[in-house]
Design a protein around this motif. Structure first.
Motif, PDB file in Angstrom:
ATOM      1  N   ASN A   1       0.852  -1.182   0.000  1.00  0.00           N
ATOM      2  CA  ASN A   1       0.000   0.000   0.000  1.00  0.00           C
ATOM      3  C   ASN A   1       0.888   1.231   0.000  1.00  0.00           C
ATOM      4  N   VAL A   2       0.935   1.912  -1.130  1.00  0.00           N
ATOM      5  CA  VAL A   2       1.717   3.137  -1.277  1.00  0.00           C
ATOM      6  C   VAL A   2       0.807   4.220  -1.843  1.00  0.00           C
ATOM      7  N   THR A   3       1.262   5.467  -1.749  1.00  0.00           N
ATOM      8  CA  THR A   3       0.427   6.595  -2.141  1.00  0.00           C
ATOM      9  C   THR A   3       1.054   7.375  -3.292  1.00  0.00           C
ATOM     10  N   PRO A   4       0.357   7.479  -4.443  1.00  0.00           N
ATOM     11  CA  PRO A   4       0.841   8.342  -5.525  1.00  0.00           C
ATOM     12  C   PRO A   4       0.462   9.788  -5.240  1.00  0.00           C
ATOM     13  N   VAL A   5       1.357  10.701  -5.503  1.00  0.00           N
ATOM     14  CA  VAL A   5       1.103  12.124  -5.236  1.00  0.00           C
ATOM     15  C   VAL A   5       1.489  12.928  -6.478  1.00  0.00           C
ATOM     16  N   THR A   6       0.533  13.685  -7.000  1.00  0.00           N
ATOM     17  CA  THR A   6       0.796  14.518  -8.168  1.00  0.00           C
ATOM     18  C   THR A   6       0.276  15.922  -7.908  1.00  0.00           C
ATOM     19  N   TRP A   7       0.404  16.794  -8.915  1.00  0.00           N
ATOM     20  CA  TRP A   7      -0.179  18.117  -8.839  1.00  0.00           C
ATOM     21  C   TRP A   7      -1.682  17.972  -8.624  1.00  0.00           C
ATOM     22  N   PRO A   8      -2.327  18.804  -7.773  1.00  0.00           N
ATOM     23  CA  PRO A   8      -1.812  20.038  -7.173  1.00  0.00           C
ATOM     24  C   PRO A   8      -1.216  19.859  -5.775  1.00  0.00           C
ATOM     25  N   VAL A   9      -1.105  18.617  -5.297  1.00  0.00           N
ATOM     26  CA  VAL A   9      -0.513  18.405  -3.975  1.00  0.00           C
ATOM     27  C   VAL A   9       0.964  18.763  -3.992  1.00  0.00           C
ATOM     28  N   VAL A  10       1.648  18.438  -5.085  1.00  0.00           N
ATOM     29  CA  VAL A  10       3.047  18.820  -5.282  1.00  0.00           C
ATOM     30  C   VAL A  10       3.130  19.587  -6.595  1.00  0.00           C
ATOM     31  N   PRO A  11       4.204  20.346  -6.814  1.00  0.00           N
ATOM     32  CA  PRO A  11       4.320  21.113  -8.061  1.00  0.00           C
ATOM     33  C   PRO A  11       4.327  20.211  -9.288  1.00  0.00           C
ATOM     34  N   LYS A  12       3.889  20.765 -10.411  1.00  0.00           N
ATOM     35  CA  LYS A  12       3.920  20.022 -11.661  1.00  0.00           C
ATOM     36  C   LYS A  12       5.351  19.601 -11.978  1.00  0.00           C
ATOM     37  N   GLY A  13       5.480  18.377 -12.446  1.00  0.00           N
ATOM     38  CA  GLY A  13       6.803  17.852 -12.759  1.00  0.00           C
ATOM     39  C   GLY A  13       7.514  17.239 -11.569  1.00  0.00           C
ATOM     40  N   MET A  14       6.867  17.248 -10.388  1.00  0.00           N
ATOM     41  CA  MET A  14       7.480  16.679  -9.186  1.00  0.00           C
ATOM     42  C   MET A  14       6.649  15.522  -8.641  1.00  0.00           C
ATOM     43  N   ASP A  15       6.008  14.768  -9.543  1.00  0.00           N
ATOM     44  CA  ASP A  15       5.207  13.618  -9.128  1.00  0.00           C
ATOM     45  C   ASP A  15       6.075  12.621  -8.376  1.00  0.00           C
ATOM     46  N   ARG A  16       5.440  11.936  -7.411  1.00  0.00           N
ATOM     47  CA  ARG A  16       6.194  10.949  -6.642  1.00  0.00           C
ATOM     48  C   ARG A  16       5.272   9.918  -6.019  1.00  0.00           C
ATOM     49  N   ILE A  17       5.869   8.814  -5.605  1.00  0.00           N
ATOM     50  CA  ILE A  17       5.230   7.869  -4.707  1.00  0.00           C
ATOM     51  C   ILE A  17       5.718   8.228  -3.312  1.00  0.00           C
ATOM     52  N   ARG A  18       4.786   8.485  -2.409  1.00  0.00           N
ATOM     53  CA  ARG A  18       5.151   8.845  -1.037  1.00  0.00           C
ATOM     54  C   ARG A  18       5.220   7.569  -0.201  1.00  0.00           C
ATOM     55  N   VAL A  19       6.443   7.137   0.071  1.00  0.00           N
ATOM     56  CA  VAL A  19       6.656   5.943   0.893  1.00  0.00           C
ATOM     57  C   VAL A  19       6.851   6.375   2.345  1.00  0.00           C
ATOM     58  N   CYS A  20       6.124   5.744   3.248  1.00  0.00           N
ATOM     59  CA  CYS A  20       6.281   6.003   4.679  1.00  0.00           C
ATOM     60  C   CYS A  20       6.754   4.727   5.371  1.00  0.00           C
ATOM     61  N   LEU A  21       7.801   4.858   6.152  1.00  0.00           N
ATOM     62  CA  LEU A  21       8.337   3.729   6.914  1.00  0.00           C
ATOM     63  C   LEU A  21       7.740   3.721   8.308  1.00  0.00           C
ATOM     64  N   HIS A  22       7.629   2.522   8.876  1.00  0.00           N
ATOM     65  CA  HIS A  22       7.018   2.352  10.195  1.00  0.00           C
ATOM     66  C   HIS A  22       7.864   1.424  11.052  1.00  0.00           C
ATOM     67  N   ALA A  23       7.698   1.555  12.357  1.00  0.00           N
ATOM     68  CA  ALA A  23       8.439   0.693  13.277  1.00  0.00           C
ATOM     69  C   ALA A  23       8.115  -0.770  13.049  1.00  0.00           C
ATOM     70  N   SER A  24       6.891  -1.074  12.624  1.00  0.00           N
ATOM     71  CA  SER A  24       6.468  -2.465  12.457  1.00  0.00           C
ATOM     72  C   SER A  24       6.921  -3.078  11.143  1.00  0.00           C
ATOM     73  N   ASN A  25       7.406  -2.275  10.202  1.00  0.00           N
ATOM     74  CA  ASN A  25       7.915  -2.851   8.964  1.00  0.00           C
ATOM     75  C   ASN A  25       9.148  -3.708   9.249  1.00  0.00           C
ATOM     76  N   THR A  26       9.351  -4.728   8.436  1.00  0.00           N
ATOM     77  CA  THR A  26      10.493  -5.623   8.599  1.00  0.00           C
ATOM     78  C   THR A  26      11.489  -5.413   7.468  1.00  0.00           C
ATOM     79  N   ARG A  27      12.714  -5.881   7.671  1.00  0.00           N
ATOM     80  CA  ARG A  27      13.715  -5.787   6.614  1.00  0.00           C
ATOM     81  C   ARG A  27      13.262  -6.571   5.383  1.00  0.00           C
ATOM     82  N   ALA A  28      12.608  -7.706   5.598  1.00  0.00           N
ATOM     83  CA  ALA A  28      12.138  -8.508   4.471  1.00  0.00           C
ATOM     84  C   ALA A  28      11.116  -7.728   3.646  1.00  0.00           C
ATOM     85  N   GLU A  29      10.221  -6.995   4.322  1.00  0.00           N
ATOM     86  CA  GLU A  29       9.233  -6.191   3.608  1.00  0.00           C
ATOM     87  C   GLU A  29       9.901  -5.063   2.838  1.00  0.00           C
TER      88      GLU A  29
END
Length: 474
Positions: free
Chosen positions: A397-425
């Motif tokens: 589960n990842v989040t795509p972020v494009t304009w107008p949340v971020v400037p045009k041309g700066m599209d990204r996938i917003r990855v968030c790390l958590h304490a419960s994530n594992t190295r394998a994940e």
């Protein structure tokens, strides 16, 4: 009955033909596994797909702001339930804080003022309410507002409702101290009241930026403000929403880490991210607290946080103060460092061009504190939707972020790390990213345009009902 003009316009907006600006709809977020880290948004399918369909395995959470994984903490759950059981009042709040006294709210505010070493504290229902309330009423006529160009939408909401003239609202390049200095000097030289100390400048920044994961050079910015306005009529307001619980002594944020509490006019801390609660607090002096109490419309014209929410937030702060979250915070930042190092090395090993997928490179503008790892890691790519579909096909589960949340041309996938994530994940996420990027490289080298329907893990983003599953507007 024919469709109304309003309904036609709203429907047309939701049916945007722009593939990179599609919308989420409530029925596309259905949880089939409430125990999954990240809560109810971790299993994402269409309503049509639920009919007589087998339950899929849970998605791995790389999207939520539950950085410390407290939302699924049995320890915090038990503490909250015990506190609710013993509390004299847990339901509702009664009214607006301006109309009635609420003991639970007053006690939490007093506690937070002591914890954060602030003269006063004021609770709001959310960080958005707090920012919009502050910036709509605290700046006075003749004052100026200076915003980092990446500052949160809630600040802009407040600015639009403020008494500050549009010509007195300026922005500067993200985290650029020299750009901030230039804007401040221009305002000083253009307006005698500012130069003479008869009007004020308020600078709005975030300590950790929600879409970039970048850290503001707070000390250098404060030094610049004092240099340009030695009369002391320029002030900084710091949004610490994404630093709360993770940085600084006791999770008190970067302002506390740098020891500059006395140099900042106000700080915002929210409870709904790392603390797994809801609400927010503005830490400031008693004068501004009292003014907000009587003039901030998002504070006045709404029922206050429920007693349950206040009790839950207080329990989360128990874990910060007793050191429980210190290990979790260290684990999150270790995960972030590992993820970035692993992905950067893999991108280089596979010779993935930066126009396909890359990580941000932060300029060295932090002599007082090096850019540390943060839980937020943007994967920069113009093909956000394609990569999101690929990763979700691999149950991330990842989040795509494009304009107008971020400037045009700066599209990204917003990855968030958590304490419960594992190295394998984390390894699996990196491998999935490289698999996708290598496929794009292969297509480009073969002179083929990337097909909208990917095969072998890169699948269509259309649901059985023909609706796009992935929206980009947060």
């Amino acid at each position: 009955m024919s469709e109304s003009a309003l309904a036609k316009k709203l429907s047309a907006a939701l049916a945007s033909p722009n593939r990179n600006y599609s919308y989420r709809l409530p029925e596309s977020f259905l949880s089939l596994s409430p125990s999954t880290p990240g809560g109810n948004s971790d299993v994402i399918i269409t309503a049509a797909a639920t009919t007589n369909s087998p339950t899929p395995r849970p998605y791995i959470d790389f999207a939520s702001n539950d950085f410390l994984s407290l939302a699924t903490s049995p320890h915090l759950r038990a503490r909250v339930l015990a506190a609710l059981h013993s509390a004299p009042s847990i339901l509702g709040a009664g009214s607006s804080r301006l109309l009635i006294y609420n003991h639970a709210h007053a006690m939490l505010e007093a506690r937070l003022a002591r914890t954060f070493r602030s003269p006063a504290a004021l609770l709001f229902n959310s960080g958005f309410d707090a920012n919009s309330g502050f910036f709509s009423c605290i700046p006075q006529r003749g004052d100026a507002l200076v915003l980092d160009e990446a500052v949160h939408a809630s600040v802009h909401e407040g600015v639009r409702s403020s008494r500050v003239a549009p010509s007195m609202c300026r922005s500067f390049a993200h985290n650029d101290v020299d750009a901030l200095s230039a804007v401040l000097r221009a305002l000083r030289d253009e307006h005698g009241a500012l130069k003479e100390g008869k009007s004020s400048v308020i600078v709005a920044v975030e300590s950790v930026y929600s879409m970039d994961g970048s850290v503001a050079p707070l000390r250098e910015m404060l030094d610049t403000i004092d240099e340009v306005f030695p009369a002391g009529n320029a002030h900084m307001v710091v949004d610490e929403a994404h630093a709360t619980g993770l940085f600084g002594p006791g999770g008190r944020g970067f302002v506390a880490l740098l020891g500059v509490e006395d140099r900042v006019l106000a700080r915002l801390h929210t409870f709904g991210k790392a603390l797994a609660a809801s609400g927010a607090v503005i830490l400031t002096n008693t004068l501004i607290r009292d003014y907000l109490f009587n003039h901030a419309r998002p504070f006045i014209y709404t029922t206050a946080l429920s007693n349950t929410a206040v009790i839950s937030a207080s329990c989360s702060f128990d874990l910060l103060e007793d050191g429980t979250t210190k290990r979790l915070a260290a684990q999150v930042l270790e995960h972030s460092t590992y993820f970035q190092e692993h992905l950067r090395a893999s991108l280089a090993a596979w010779s993935i061009p930066s126009h396909i997928l890359t990580l941000p490179v932060y300029p060295k503008q932090h002599p007082s504190i090096a850019q540390p790892p943060t839980p937020i890691v943007p994967l920069l790519t113009p093909r956000t939707l394609d990569l999101t579909v690929h990763l979700r096909a691999h149950r991330f589960n990842v989040t795509p972020v494009t304009w107008p949340v971020v400037p045009k041309g700066m599209d990204r996938i917003r990855v968030c790390l958590h304490a419960s994530n594992t190295r394998a994940e984390i390894d699996a996420l990196v491998n999935a990213c490289i698999e996708w990027a290598a496929g794009i490289v292969q297509d480009e080298r073969a002179g083929l345009e990337a097909d909208e329907t990917r095969i072998g893990g890169r699948v269509s983003g259309m649901g059985p009902d023909g609706r796009n599953l992935l929206g980009s507007k947060l």
